[in-house]
Design an enzyme around this catalytic site. Sequence first.
Site, PDB file in Angstrom:
ATOM      1  N   ALA A  79       0.856  -1.188   0.000  1.00 25.01           N
ATOM      2  CA  ALA A  79       0.000   0.000   0.000  1.00 25.01           C
ATOM      3  C   ALA A  79       0.887   1.231   0.000  1.00 25.01           C
ATOM      4  O   ALA A  79       2.056   1.167   0.383  1.00 25.01           O
ATOM      5  CB  ALA A  79      -0.892   0.022   1.240  1.00 25.01           C
ATOM      6  N   THR A 120      -6.215  -0.943   8.446  1.00 23.64           N
ATOM      7  CA  THR A 120      -5.826   0.007   9.492  1.00 23.64           C
ATOM      8  C   THR A 120      -7.024   0.440  10.325  1.00 23.64           C
ATOM      9  O   THR A 120      -8.165   0.454   9.831  1.00 23.64           O
ATOM     10  CB  THR A 120      -5.191   1.245   8.821  1.00 23.64           C
ATOM     11  OG1 THR A 120      -5.058   2.284   9.783  1.00 23.64           O
ATOM     12  CG2 THR A 120      -6.045   1.790   7.672  1.00 23.64           C
ATOM     13  N   ASP A 121      -6.756   0.868  11.552  1.00 26.39           N
ATOM     14  CA  ASP A 121      -7.839   1.401  12.394  1.00 26.39           C
ATOM     15  C   ASP A 121      -8.349   2.748  11.878  1.00 26.39           C
ATOM     16  O   ASP A 121      -9.421   3.207  12.287  1.00 26.39           O
ATOM     17  CB  ASP A 121      -7.393   1.524  13.859  1.00 26.39           C
ATOM     18  CG  ASP A 121      -6.184   2.414  14.084  1.00 26.39           C
ATOM     19  OD1 ASP A 121      -5.614   2.942  13.106  1.00 26.39           O
ATOM     20  OD2 ASP A 121      -5.801   2.581  15.266  1.00 26.39           O
ATOM     21  N   GLU A 122      -7.581   3.386  10.990  1.00 27.64           N
ATOM     22  CA  GLU A 122      -7.985   4.709  10.496  1.00 27.64           C
ATOM     23  C   GLU A 122      -9.273   4.667   9.671  1.00 27.64           C
ATOM     24  O   GLU A 122      -9.869   5.715   9.424  1.00 27.64           O
ATOM     25  CB  GLU A 122      -6.882   5.313   9.628  1.00 27.64           C
ATOM     26  CG  GLU A 122      -5.642   5.620  10.396  1.00 27.64           C
ATOM     27  CD  GLU A 122      -4.699   6.500   9.613  1.00 27.64           C
ATOM     28  OE1 GLU A 122      -5.116   7.144   8.639  1.00 27.64           O
ATOM     29  OE2 GLU A 122      -3.527   6.525   9.979  1.00 27.64           O
ATOM     30  N   TYR A 147      -5.644   8.604   2.218  1.00 27.74           N
ATOM     31  CA  TYR A 147      -5.069   7.292   2.567  1.00 27.74           C
ATOM     32  C   TYR A 147      -6.120   6.403   3.232  1.00 27.74           C
ATOM     33  O   TYR A 147      -6.365   5.269   2.791  1.00 27.74           O
ATOM     34  CB  TYR A 147      -3.858   7.458   3.496  1.00 27.74           C
ATOM     35  CG  TYR A 147      -3.514   6.198   4.260  1.00 27.74           C
ATOM     36  CD1 TYR A 147      -3.010   5.079   3.601  1.00 27.74           C
ATOM     37  CD2 TYR A 147      -3.733   6.097   5.642  1.00 27.74           C
ATOM     38  CE1 TYR A 147      -2.715   3.905   4.288  1.00 27.74           C
ATOM     39  CE2 TYR A 147      -3.447   4.936   6.338  1.00 27.74           C
ATOM     40  CZ  TYR A 147      -2.935   3.845   5.656  1.00 27.74           C
ATOM     41  OH  TYR A 147      -2.661   2.678   6.333  1.00 27.74           O
ATOM     42  N   LYS A 151      -7.989   2.919   1.964  1.00 23.62           N
ATOM     43  CA  LYS A 151      -7.927   1.664   2.719  1.00 23.62           C
ATOM     44  C   LYS A 151      -9.348   1.180   3.056  1.00 23.62           C
ATOM     45  O   LYS A 151      -9.637  -0.020   2.993  1.00 23.62           O
ATOM     46  CB  LYS A 151      -7.118   1.844   4.011  1.00 23.62           C
ATOM     47  CG  LYS A 151      -5.634   2.052   3.820  1.00 23.62           C
ATOM     48  CD  LYS A 151      -4.903   0.881   3.193  1.00 23.62           C
ATOM     49  CE  LYS A 151      -4.839  -0.335   4.076  1.00 23.62           C
ATOM     50  NZ  LYS A 151      -3.949  -1.395   3.472  1.00 23.62           N
TER      51      LYS A 151
HETATM   52  P1  NAD Z   1       5.300   0.931   4.077  1.00 21.91           P
HETATM   53  O1  NAD Z   1       5.019   2.186   3.332  1.00 21.91           O
HETATM   54  O2  NAD Z   1       6.463   0.900   5.006  1.00 21.91           O
HETATM   55  O3  NAD Z   1       5.496  -0.263   3.058  1.00 21.91           O
HETATM   56  C1  NAD Z   1       4.657  -0.455   1.950  1.00 21.91           C
HETATM   57  C2  NAD Z   1       5.350  -1.423   1.003  1.00 21.91           C
HETATM   58  O4  NAD Z   1       4.464  -1.655  -0.099  1.00 21.91           O
HETATM   59  C3  NAD Z   1       6.665  -0.895   0.435  1.00 21.91           C
HETATM   60  O5  NAD Z   1       7.642  -1.895   0.478  1.00 21.91           O
HETATM   61  C4  NAD Z   1       6.307  -0.530  -1.004  1.00 21.91           C
HETATM   62  O6  NAD Z   1       7.394  -0.638  -1.911  1.00 21.91           O
HETATM   63  C5  NAD Z   1       5.221  -1.555  -1.301  1.00 21.91           C
HETATM   64  N1  NAD Z   1       4.338  -1.095  -2.388  1.00 21.91           N
HETATM   65  C6  NAD Z   1       3.744   0.121  -2.498  1.00 21.91           C
HETATM   66  N2  NAD Z   1       3.025   0.162  -3.649  1.00 21.91           N
HETATM   67  C7  NAD Z   1       3.162  -1.050  -4.249  1.00 21.91           C
HETATM   68  C8  NAD Z   1       2.656  -1.602  -5.445  1.00 21.91           C
HETATM   69  N3  NAD Z   1       1.860  -0.908  -6.254  1.00 21.91           N
HETATM   70  N4  NAD Z   1       2.982  -2.878  -5.736  1.00 21.91           N
HETATM   71  C9  NAD Z   1       3.791  -3.600  -4.917  1.00 21.91           C
HETATM   72  N5  NAD Z   1       4.320  -3.111  -3.775  1.00 21.91           N
HETATM   73  C10 NAD Z   1       4.004  -1.845  -3.451  1.00 21.91           C
HETATM   74  O7  NAD Z   1       3.960   0.579   4.826  1.00 21.91           O
HETATM   75  P2  NAD Z   1       3.714  -0.133   6.230  1.00 21.91           P
HETATM   76  O8  NAD Z   1       3.682   0.886   7.290  1.00 21.91           O
HETATM   77  O9  NAD Z   1       4.611  -1.306   6.342  1.00 21.91           O
HETATM   78  O10 NAD Z   1       2.202  -0.632   6.010  1.00 21.91           O
HETATM   79  C11 NAD Z   1       1.949  -1.902   5.422  1.00 21.91           C
HETATM   80  C12 NAD Z   1       0.462  -2.186   5.445  1.00 21.91           C
HETATM   81  O11 NAD Z   1      -0.011  -2.133   6.783  1.00 21.91           O
HETATM   82  C13 NAD Z   1      -0.364  -1.159   4.669  1.00 21.91           C
HETATM   83  O12 NAD Z   1      -1.401  -1.845   4.024  1.00 21.91           O
HETATM   84  C14 NAD Z   1      -0.916  -0.240   5.754  1.00 21.91           C
HETATM   85  O13 NAD Z   1      -2.145   0.329   5.346  1.00 21.91           O
HETATM   86  C15 NAD Z   1      -1.095  -1.220   6.891  1.00 21.91           C
HETATM   87  N6  NAD Z   1      -1.044  -0.666   8.249  1.00 21.91           N
HETATM   88  C16 NAD Z   1       0.023   0.093   8.645  1.00 21.91           C
HETATM   89  C17 NAD Z   1       0.100   0.532   9.965  1.00 21.91           C
HETATM   90  C18 NAD Z   1       1.277   1.350  10.462  1.00 21.91           C
HETATM   91  O14 NAD Z   1       1.271   1.789  11.614  1.00 21.91           O
HETATM   92  N7  NAD Z   1       2.319   1.580   9.664  1.00 21.91           N
HETATM   93  C19 NAD Z   1      -0.931   0.215  10.857  1.00 21.91           C
HETATM   94  C20 NAD Z   1      -2.020  -0.547  10.413  1.00 21.91           C
HETATM   95  C21 NAD Z   1      -2.052  -0.994   9.107  1.00 21.91           C
HETATM   96  O1  DAU Z   2      -3.326   3.938  12.817  1.00 23.53           O
HETATM   97  C1  DAU Z   2      -2.675   3.200  11.837  1.00 23.53           C
HETATM   98  C2  DAU Z   2      -1.942   4.128  10.874  1.00 23.53           C
HETATM   99  O2  DAU Z   2      -0.797   4.612  11.591  1.00 23.53           O
HETATM  100  C3  DAU Z   2      -1.524   3.443   9.586  1.00 23.53           C
HETATM  101  O3  DAU Z   2      -2.669   3.083   8.877  1.00 23.53           O
HETATM  102  C4  DAU Z   2      -0.642   4.357   8.737  1.00 23.53           C
HETATM  103  O4  DAU Z   2      -0.158   3.643   7.610  1.00 23.53           O
HETATM  104  C5  DAU Z   2       0.532   4.817   9.572  1.00 23.53           C
HETATM  105  O5  DAU Z   2       1.336   5.728   8.838  1.00 23.53           O
HETATM  106  C6  DAU Z   2       0.036   5.471  10.861  1.00 23.53           C
HETATM  107  O6  DAU Z   2      -0.670   6.702  10.552  1.00 23.53           O
HETATM  108  P1  DAU Z   2      -0.457   8.055  11.383  1.00 23.53           P
HETATM  109  O7  DAU Z   2      -0.808   9.185  10.517  1.00 23.53           O
HETATM  110  O8  DAU Z   2      -1.090   7.928  12.724  1.00 23.53           O
HETATM  111  O9  DAU Z   2       1.152   7.943  11.615  1.00 23.53           O
HETATM  112  P2  DAU Z   2       2.316   9.037  11.564  1.00 23.53           P
HETATM  113  O10 DAU Z   2       3.549   8.339  12.006  1.00 23.53           O
HETATM  114  O11 DAU Z   2       2.365   9.762  10.272  1.00 23.53           O
HETATM  115  O12 DAU Z   2       1.883  10.085  12.685  1.00 23.53           O
HETATM  116  C7  DAU Z   2       1.640   9.689  14.030  1.00 23.53           C
HETATM  117  C8  DAU Z   2       1.179  10.916  14.812  1.00 23.53           C
HETATM  118  O13 DAU Z   2       2.282  11.832  14.913  1.00 23.53           O
HETATM  119  C9  DAU Z   2       0.065  11.700  14.154  1.00 23.53           C
HETATM  120  O14 DAU Z   2      -0.747  12.267  15.171  1.00 23.53           O
HETATM  121  C10 DAU Z   2       0.798  12.801  13.385  1.00 23.53           C
HETATM  122  C11 DAU Z   2       1.965  13.090  14.286  1.00 23.53           C
HETATM  123  N1  DAU Z   2       3.214  13.559  13.657  1.00 23.53           N
HETATM  124  C12 DAU Z   2       3.700  12.892  12.589  1.00 23.53           C
HETATM  125  C13 DAU Z   2       4.892  13.244  12.018  1.00 23.53           C
HETATM  126  C14 DAU Z   2       5.461  12.531  10.822  1.00 23.53           C
HETATM  127  C15 DAU Z   2       3.897  14.623  14.224  1.00 23.53           C
HETATM  128  O15 DAU Z   2       3.466  15.235  15.209  1.00 23.53           O
HETATM  129  N2  DAU Z   2       5.100  14.986  13.674  1.00 23.53           N
HETATM  130  C16 DAU Z   2       5.619  14.349  12.592  1.00 23.53           C
HETATM  131  O16 DAU Z   2       6.728  14.708  12.150  1.00 23.53           O
END
Ligand code: NAD
Ligand code: DAU
Length: 331
Positions: A79, A120-122, A147, A151
């Site tokens: 994603a 995601t919980d979002e 985003y 999702k």
């Molecule tokens: P990330 O951005 O670190 O990694 C995403 C990966 O997907 C990358 O390796 C990227 O190259 C690959 N990708 C993107 N577009 C692609 C495409 N078109 N084809 C093939 N590969 C592709 O993301 P993450 O934080 O590891 O999140 C992974 C999954 O978990 C996502 O679906 C996200 O919505 C979900 N998620 C993330 C969080 C969080 O806190 N990061 C929480 C809940 C759910």
């Molecule tokens: O809840 C799950 C989600 O968590 C996933 O679905 C997303 O992929 C993941 O990116 C994450 O989303 P958030 O937007 O919550 O994460 P982020 O790390 O971007 O930001 C976390 C919190 O911190 C949010 O309240 C925004 C704030 N923030 C973020 C950045 C990058 C700051 O205050 N300063 C910053 O520099």
Amino acid sequence: MRVLVTGGAGFIGSNFVHHLVGQQDVVVTVLDKLTYAASRASLDGLPTDRVSLVVGDVADQPLVDRLAAGHDAIVHFAAESHNDNSLTEPGPFIQTNLVGTFCVLEAARRHGTRLHHISTDEVYGDLELDDPQRFTEATPYNPSSPYSAAKAGSDHLVRAWVRSFGVKATISNCSNNYGPWQHVEKFIPRQITNVLDGRRPKVYGTGTNVRDWIHAEDHSSAVWTILQQGRIGETYLVGADGEHNNLEVVALILEHLGRPADDYDLVADRAGHDLRYAIDSTKLRDELGWRPAHPDFGAGLARTIEWYRDHESWWRPHKAATEAAYEVKGQ
Ligand code: NAD
Ligand code: DAU
């Protein structure tokens, strides 16, 4: 078991691949486009006879079909994942998160492949700071950003393909992950690497927004549990009771790295910034017996800070460009 992991070179996907390699009799193929968010190095050291990487797009239907045919299960992480990027350029979020998921579903349908969709919980929007409720599987969808809307749409596609075509899919919606191999654009790695670089952490708005933190290793164990034991068609929320506001997280990072508690900047807020997320994971715990192995956020964060201190070569190539992009936006 042959498992196809889409997005397996990203943050949570690579953590999951490391987790899978710890299981017996699992062979993994990673399908990853290697966007800016990916790192081949996150898969370094894994046994090459059990893990292979296919560089490609989840929206490439013939490729995904071919791969689905040769695997017992698909775990779909791929994603565009960063809210801030979805506000500046939403197009790739629609393409990968919606069209990409459609292609994965079509491949799973044609080949009868078991699918687990990572969400995601979002998708549930946000909660007030003083709301006693937390998100459950019954909470109505109400996404705020491009985003989270994409999702949410992908979750609806999965449910439609289960009901209309009998695809054998499950869904999990997890809260904010932290841990090794997370890109420096995200909150926790950005602030850790800022401090390591002698910069001040950058906190959006007032810093009172709350996120519900879970270690990526616990997310991985939850996904593996659901893949093995989850009921087809069901959704499971994943969380570890880790609610903290952003100022509290920055305070822990500053304290661990020996800097004064007020050594941070409040910067421009994110448009539409969700106030609070909170997960009730009772269903996953009661039905499938899952428990987080890393429930102590402070201890997990300390280990994560040390990981970034020890792995500068992993994050350094991405740091300057990431900060330059934030600076343009006053963040
Ligand atoms: P990330 O951005 O670190 O990694 C995403 C990966 O997907 C990358 O390796 C990227 O190259 C690959 N990708 C993107 N577009 C692609 C495409 N078109 N084809 C093939 N590969 C592709 O993301 P993450 O934080 O590891 O999140 C992974 C999954 O978990 C996502 O679906 C996200 O919505 C979900 N998620 C993330 C969080 C969080 O806190 N990061 C929480 C809940 C759910
Ligand atoms: O809840 C799950 C989600 O968590 C996933 O679905 C997303 O992929 C993941 O990116 C994450 O989303 P958030 O937007 O919550 O994460 P982020 O790390 O971007 O930001 C976390 C919190 O911190 C949010 O309240 C925004 C704030 N923030 C973020 C950045 C990058 C700051 O205050 N300063 C910053 O520099």
